[in-house]
Design a protein around this motif. Structure first.
Motif, PDB file in Angstrom:
ATOM      1  N   ARG A 165       0.818  -1.200   0.000  1.00  0.00           N
ATOM      2  CA  ARG A 165       0.000   0.000   0.000  1.00  0.00           C
ATOM      3  C   ARG A 165       0.861   1.262   0.000  1.00  0.00           C
ATOM      4  O   ARG A 165       0.432   2.299   0.414  1.00  0.00           O
ATOM      5  CB  ARG A 165      -0.913   0.014   1.232  1.00  0.00           C
ATOM      6  CG  ARG A 165      -1.912  -1.104   1.235  1.00  0.00           C
ATOM      7  CD  ARG A 165      -3.091  -0.712   0.427  1.00  0.00           C
ATOM      8  NE  ARG A 165      -4.022  -1.808   0.344  1.00  0.00           N
ATOM      9  CZ  ARG A 165      -4.858  -1.941  -0.659  1.00  0.00           C
ATOM     10  NH1 ARG A 165      -4.867  -1.107  -1.639  1.00  0.00           N
ATOM     11  NH2 ARG A 165      -5.700  -2.947  -0.691  1.00  0.00           N
ATOM     12  N   PRO A 214       0.587   4.946  -5.222  1.00  0.00           N
ATOM     13  CA  PRO A 214      -0.746   5.217  -5.745  1.00  0.00           C
ATOM     14  C   PRO A 214      -1.438   3.923  -6.144  1.00  0.00           C
ATOM     15  O   PRO A 214      -0.814   3.038  -6.710  1.00  0.00           O
ATOM     16  CB  PRO A 214      -0.480   6.088  -6.975  1.00  0.00           C
ATOM     17  CG  PRO A 214       0.908   6.591  -6.824  1.00  0.00           C
ATOM     18  CD  PRO A 214       1.633   5.611  -5.953  1.00  0.00           C
ATOM     19  N   GLY A 215      -2.702   3.854  -5.836  1.00  0.00           N
ATOM     20  CA  GLY A 215      -3.474   2.673  -6.211  1.00  0.00           C
ATOM     21  C   GLY A 215      -3.121   1.465  -5.378  1.00  0.00           C
ATOM     22  O   GLY A 215      -3.462   0.352  -5.730  1.00  0.00           O
ATOM     23  N   GLY A 216      -2.414   1.655  -4.251  1.00  0.00           N
ATOM     24  CA  GLY A 216      -2.130   0.559  -3.351  1.00  0.00           C
ATOM     25  C   GLY A 216      -1.007  -0.346  -3.800  1.00  0.00           C
ATOM     26  O   GLY A 216      -0.939  -1.501  -3.435  1.00  0.00           O
ATOM     27  N   LEU A 231     -12.299   2.503  -7.995  1.00  0.00           N
ATOM     28  CA  LEU A 231     -11.689   2.849  -6.711  1.00  0.00           C
ATOM     29  C   LEU A 231     -11.654   1.636  -5.777  1.00  0.00           C
ATOM     30  O   LEU A 231     -10.647   1.393  -5.117  1.00  0.00           O
ATOM     31  CB  LEU A 231     -12.436   4.011  -6.061  1.00  0.00           C
ATOM     32  CG  LEU A 231     -12.348   5.340  -6.818  1.00  0.00           C
ATOM     33  CD1 LEU A 231     -13.287   6.370  -6.198  1.00  0.00           C
ATOM     34  CD2 LEU A 231     -10.924   5.860  -6.885  1.00  0.00           C
ATOM     35  N   GLY A 244      -8.840  -0.745  -6.457  1.00  0.00           N
ATOM     36  CA  GLY A 244      -7.480  -0.303  -6.184  1.00  0.00           C
ATOM     37  C   GLY A 244      -6.956   0.822  -7.047  1.00  0.00           C
ATOM     38  O   GLY A 244      -5.808   1.242  -6.867  1.00  0.00           O
ATOM     39  N   ARG A 245      -7.729   1.310  -7.973  1.00  0.00           N
ATOM     40  CA  ARG A 245      -7.273   2.456  -8.762  1.00  0.00           C
ATOM     41  C   ARG A 245      -7.187   3.675  -7.853  1.00  0.00           C
ATOM     42  O   ARG A 245      -8.061   3.914  -7.032  1.00  0.00           O
ATOM     43  CB  ARG A 245      -8.237   2.773  -9.899  1.00  0.00           C
ATOM     44  CG  ARG A 245      -8.149   1.867 -11.069  1.00  0.00           C
ATOM     45  CD  ARG A 245      -6.980   2.221 -11.933  1.00  0.00           C
ATOM     46  NE  ARG A 245      -6.940   1.338 -13.089  1.00  0.00           N
ATOM     47  CZ  ARG A 245      -5.967   1.359 -13.966  1.00  0.00           C
ATOM     48  NH1 ARG A 245      -4.983   2.200 -13.853  1.00  0.00           N
ATOM     49  NH2 ARG A 245      -5.981   0.516 -14.964  1.00  0.00           N
ATOM     50  N   ALA A 246      -6.148   4.454  -8.012  1.00  0.00           N
ATOM     51  CA  ALA A 246      -6.016   5.707  -7.276  1.00  0.00           C
ATOM     52  C   ALA A 246      -6.955   6.738  -7.894  1.00  0.00           C
ATOM     53  O   ALA A 246      -7.140   6.755  -9.117  1.00  0.00           O
ATOM     54  CB  ALA A 246      -4.581   6.206  -7.334  1.00  0.00           C
ATOM     55  N   PRO A 247      -7.551   7.595  -7.074  1.00  0.00           N
ATOM     56  CA  PRO A 247      -8.436   8.628  -7.628  1.00  0.00           C
ATOM     57  C   PRO A 247      -7.768   9.464  -8.719  1.00  0.00           C
ATOM     58  O   PRO A 247      -8.414   9.832  -9.698  1.00  0.00           O
ATOM     59  CB  PRO A 247      -8.795   9.469  -6.409  1.00  0.00           C
ATOM     60  CG  PRO A 247      -8.657   8.537  -5.252  1.00  0.00           C
ATOM     61  CD  PRO A 247      -7.509   7.634  -5.615  1.00  0.00           C
ATOM     62  N   GLU A 263      -5.929   8.623 -11.005  1.00  0.00           N
ATOM     63  CA  GLU A 263      -5.810   7.893 -12.269  1.00  0.00           C
ATOM     64  C   GLU A 263      -7.059   7.992 -13.133  1.00  0.00           C
ATOM     65  O   GLU A 263      -7.082   7.494 -14.249  1.00  0.00           O
ATOM     66  CB  GLU A 263      -5.527   6.410 -12.000  1.00  0.00           C
ATOM     67  CG  GLU A 263      -4.213   6.144 -11.318  1.00  0.00           C
ATOM     68  CD  GLU A 263      -3.971   4.670 -11.059  1.00  0.00           C
ATOM     69  OE1 GLU A 263      -4.879   3.836 -11.269  1.00  0.00           O
ATOM     70  OE2 GLU A 263      -2.854   4.342 -10.637  1.00  0.00           O
ATOM     71  N   ASP A 295      -4.669  15.175  -8.306  1.00  0.00           N
ATOM     72  CA  ASP A 295      -4.612  14.254  -7.169  1.00  0.00           C
ATOM     73  C   ASP A 295      -5.958  13.647  -6.803  1.00  0.00           C
ATOM     74  O   ASP A 295      -6.081  13.007  -5.769  1.00  0.00           O
ATOM     75  CB  ASP A 295      -3.985  14.941  -5.953  1.00  0.00           C
ATOM     76  CG  ASP A 295      -4.718  16.211  -5.554  1.00  0.00           C
ATOM     77  OD1 ASP A 295      -5.759  16.530  -6.156  1.00  0.00           O
ATOM     78  OD2 ASP A 295      -4.240  16.895  -4.630  1.00  0.00           O
ATOM     79  N   ASP A 296      -6.968  13.807  -7.652  1.00  0.00           N
ATOM     80  CA  ASP A 296      -8.281  13.239  -7.384  1.00  0.00           C
ATOM     81  C   ASP A 296      -8.973  12.934  -8.702  1.00  0.00           C
ATOM     82  O   ASP A 296      -8.522  13.361  -9.771  1.00  0.00           O
ATOM     83  CB  ASP A 296      -9.124  14.226  -6.564  1.00  0.00           C
ATOM     84  CG  ASP A 296     -10.214  13.540  -5.752  1.00  0.00           C
ATOM     85  OD1 ASP A 296     -10.443  12.322  -5.937  1.00  0.00           O
ATOM     86  OD2 ASP A 296     -10.842  14.214  -4.923  1.00  0.00           O
TER      87      ASP A 296
END
Length: 194
Positions: free
Chosen positions: A37, A40-42, A91, A94-97, A99, A131-132
């Motif tokens: 983790r 980004p995206g874990g 989300l 596991g996708r980062a916001p 992205e 970043d979101d």
């Protein structure tokens, strides 16, 4: 190639692309990601998600054919809701916001309308920060940065807006393009016969 019918288990490349149809695994828009983790995206920076395979190339010595394409059947009135559900699944998997970019062909997404009510400078500063999840009109795609995943809600705007939005969205999507709309309508606008 035409977009697949609503009940098709595979999803095809965008018209004009030379890559063969590629199936999208599972019922979710993307594969769940695992591992550390710490990034980004874990996942750890530079790490590949367990079980992930590199995207197939278009041929020897040629670059990849472009992002994978997925259709989520939706009416124009339900396209924004379908896009929101796709974002939730992305989300959760596991996708980062940061992205994810969401585009609309018709009325703005409620989040975009809300943020724009405070002024364009602050709205576009959020996109620049990257970043979101960012929500925008497909007509503004030239101002938008490229992101791994682009979700397009085909929620009206007319044939010309849709015809311009889809190729523009393809240039913004690095890995996955999700279209929320009616396959027959989208194929008709793009001039692709089923």
């Amino acid at each position: 190639m035409p977009l697949p019918a609503e009940d098709s288990p595979t999803h095809e490349s965008v018209p004009g692309r030379s890559a063969p149809p590629r199936p999208i695994p599972g019922p979710r828009p993307v594969r769940p990601r695992g591992g550390s983790r710490s990034g980004p995206g874990g996942r750890a920076p530079g790490a590949t998600a367990p079980g992930a395979r590199p995207a197939p190339a278009g041929g020897q010595g040629r670059p990849a054919a472009g992002p994978q394409l997925q259709l989520i059947p939706a009416t124009p009135d339900g396209a924004v809701d379908a896009a929101d559900e796709a974002v939730d699944l992305l989300l959760e998997s596991g996708r980062a916001p940061a992205e994810i970019l969401v585009l609309t062909t018709g009325e703005p997404h409620p989040w975009a309308a809300h943020e724009l009510s405070f002024g364009e400078d602050g709205y576009w500063a959020q996109e620049a920060a990257g970043d979101d999840v960012f929500y925008a009109s497909a007509a503004a795609s030239e101002r938008l940065a490229r992101r791994p995943v682009v979700v397009v809600a085909v929620n009206g705007g007319g044939d010309d807006a849709t015809a311009a939005a889809l190729p523009a969205a393809m240039t913004r999507a690095a890995a996955l393009l999700i279209l929320c709309g009616d396959a027959d309508y989208i194929n008709g606008v793009l001039g692709v016969s089923a």
